[in-house]
Design an enzyme around this catalytic site. Structure first.
Site: not given
Ligand code: CMC
Length: 432
Positions: A308, A365
């Site tokens: 998140h 989720d």
């Molecule tokens: N599985 C594996 N690695 C992950 C995941 C995951 N679910 N989420 C983040 N990472 C890694 C990502 O690869 C990155 O690694 P690095 O620093 O080596 O590049 C690091 O963690 C930080 O991730 P980010 O994408 O920069 O973080 P963000 O804050 O931009 O994204 C997120 C947040 C929720 C989009 C992301 O965690 C994600 O894609 N999660 C899976 C989809 C998901 O469950 N979304 C629902 C979010 S909660 C409800 C809502 O908002 O609707």
């Protein structure tokens, strides 16, 4: 003059004094509103991760401590005590309603649940296999064509009636798009049922027989809707605000929010989680290979329902939902192998260095889809259920923005990295 509490930005030899804003929970922001005018500088912030675009009195969220409050009330208390409409009232009005206020509000919402009869044709125009999120966004957009006299965001009456119409009509739209896709008759709203029970009745009843709303299902859905009701400046709420900042009407603004929510990184993740759990069960090799893939930098696969932007210790909504998932499945006497896999995945991920270092925890989720499945909702409907829950938040955010005299049209800057100026090249002189 620089005050002790001001921030000072030094760029080369030049210093700029920037005021600091403090929120009611002690959050501190450096106010850069006058920075560009004074210096020509802009700030660079991908995904707005460090940018507060607005002051807001609706929802407080502390991602380090896993705190979520609507209008000051902890989410745990609201989930336990409130009804969804009570929370919708709270978000829109800033205070809990008295009994007569809640009764009047519920009565008004109840009396706006019908759709214009000719709107049926809208649902019938979509392919049967259309995704319900796309139908919902189109149907909400279409409301603007049915109520052209109530679209002016500057007119208090128009704003009030539109906010109520939207909250009232969306469950009917969702149910009708579902029924059409299944070749089942549309079920009209019933004014003797509450918001959640009426929705379940429109979804699952048949004109040929009696349908009793299961109190376990209705209570759990009420809680799930409350947990989704607002989440401050998330992707879809920001979309609603940006669209609305151009003085677009409520229906157009919220339709844009529905589109934003549909993405798998946002609300679409609840569908993604169940699809991922099904693939794990289907592959038959346990969770190990999926955890490995999620950790592999060269593989775009992510564990859906993990991570998140704001929560870095735990998502309080996920904790409540996990408890409910176990309770609801037990009460409905449903054993779902996906729940077992989800719990294994959570346990393994929470003990794994990759997830610990990156502070990746189950989010809202992760477990919600398992409850929706047990209630009988098909997977493609999960994100639409999130959208029904999120409506009060979108509405409250749009309303707060429209009322705020300091609101300006959303229009970020950029850093241009394209070609510098160059001259036109005649067709015959261009290389292949
Ligand atoms: N599985 C594996 N690695 C992950 C995941 C995951 N679910 N989420 C983040 N990472 C890694 C990502 O690869 C990155 O690694 P690095 O620093 O080596 O590049 C690091 O963690 C930080 O991730 P980010 O994408 O920069 O973080 P963000 O804050 O931009 O994204 C997120 C947040 C929720 C989009 C992301 O965690 C994600 O894609 N999660 C899976 C989809 C998901 O469950 N979304 C629902 C979010 S909660 C409800 C809502 O908002 O609707």
């Amino acid at each position: 003059m620089t005050r002790r509490e001001d921030a000072v930005l030094r760029v080369g030899e030049q210093e700029y004094t920037l005021p600091v804003i403090v929120g009611s929970e002690g959050e501190i922001a450096v106010d850069i509103n006058r920075l560009r005018g004074a210096s020509g500088l802009v700030t660079f912030d991908r995904g707005f991760a460090n940018t507060a675009e607005t002051k807001s009195a609706i929802t407080f969220l502390d991602g380090e401590q896993g705190i979520l409050r609507y209008r000051g009330y902890p989410i745990e208390q609201l989930a336990e005590q409130a009804t969804f409409l009570e929370v919708a009232y709270l978000l829109a009005n800033g205070r809990l309603p008295s009994r007569p206020q809640l009764d009047d509000y519920a009565d008004e919402i109840t009396h706006h649940t019908m759709l214009r009869e000719d709107m049926k044709h809208l649902f019938e125009a979509f392919p049967k296999e259309a995704h319900p999120m796309h139908i919902l966004a189109s149907a909400i957009s279409a409301l603007a064509t049915y109520y052209p006299d109530a679209l002016d965001p500057g007119d208090p009456w128009a704003k009030d009636i539109s906010m109520k119409r939207l909250l009232a009509k969306v469950p009917t739209m969702v149910a009708w798009s579902f029924r059409y896709g299944r070749n089942q008759p549309f079920v009209y709203p019933r004014n003797d049922l509450d918001y959640v029970a009426n929705f379940l009745n429109m979804m699952f009843s048949f004109p040929t027989e009696n349908y009793e709303v299961d109190p376990t299902v209705s209570k759990a859905l009420n809680v799930l809707f409350i947990l989704h009701a607002d989440h401050e400046q998330n992707c879809s709420a920001t979309t609603v605000r940006v669209v609305g900042s151009g003085h677009a009407n409520l229906f157009s603004s919220v339709a844009a929010g529905v589109h934003a929510l549909s993405g798998p990184l946002h609300g679409g993740a609840n569908q993604g989680v169940v699809e991922m759990l099904e693939s794990i069960v289907g592959a038959g090799g346990g969770i190990g290979p999926f955890v490995q893939r999620a950790k592999d930098k060269d593989d775009p696969f992510r564990l859906m329902g993990f991570g998140h932007r704001v929560y870095k210790n735990f998502d309080p909504r996920a904790q409540i939902i996990k408890r409910y998932a176990q309770e609801v499945l037990a009460k409905l006497d449903t054993a779902d192998p996906l729940l077992e896999v989800a719990m294994q995945l959570e346990e393994v991920a929470l003990g794994d260095d990759y997830f610990i270092e990156k502070k990746l925890y189950p989010n809202v989720d992760f477990y919600s889809g398992i409850i929706y499945r047990a209630m009988g909702f098909p997977t493609e409907l999960f994100t639409v259920l999130f959208a029904i829950g999120r409506l009060p938040g979108w509405i409250a955010q749009w309303h707060e923005m429209q009322q705020d005299p300091t609101t300006r049209i959303g229009r970020p800057r950029q850093i241009y990295v394209g070609e510098p100026k160059r001259d036109w090249v005649a067709m015959e002189d261009r290389s292949a």
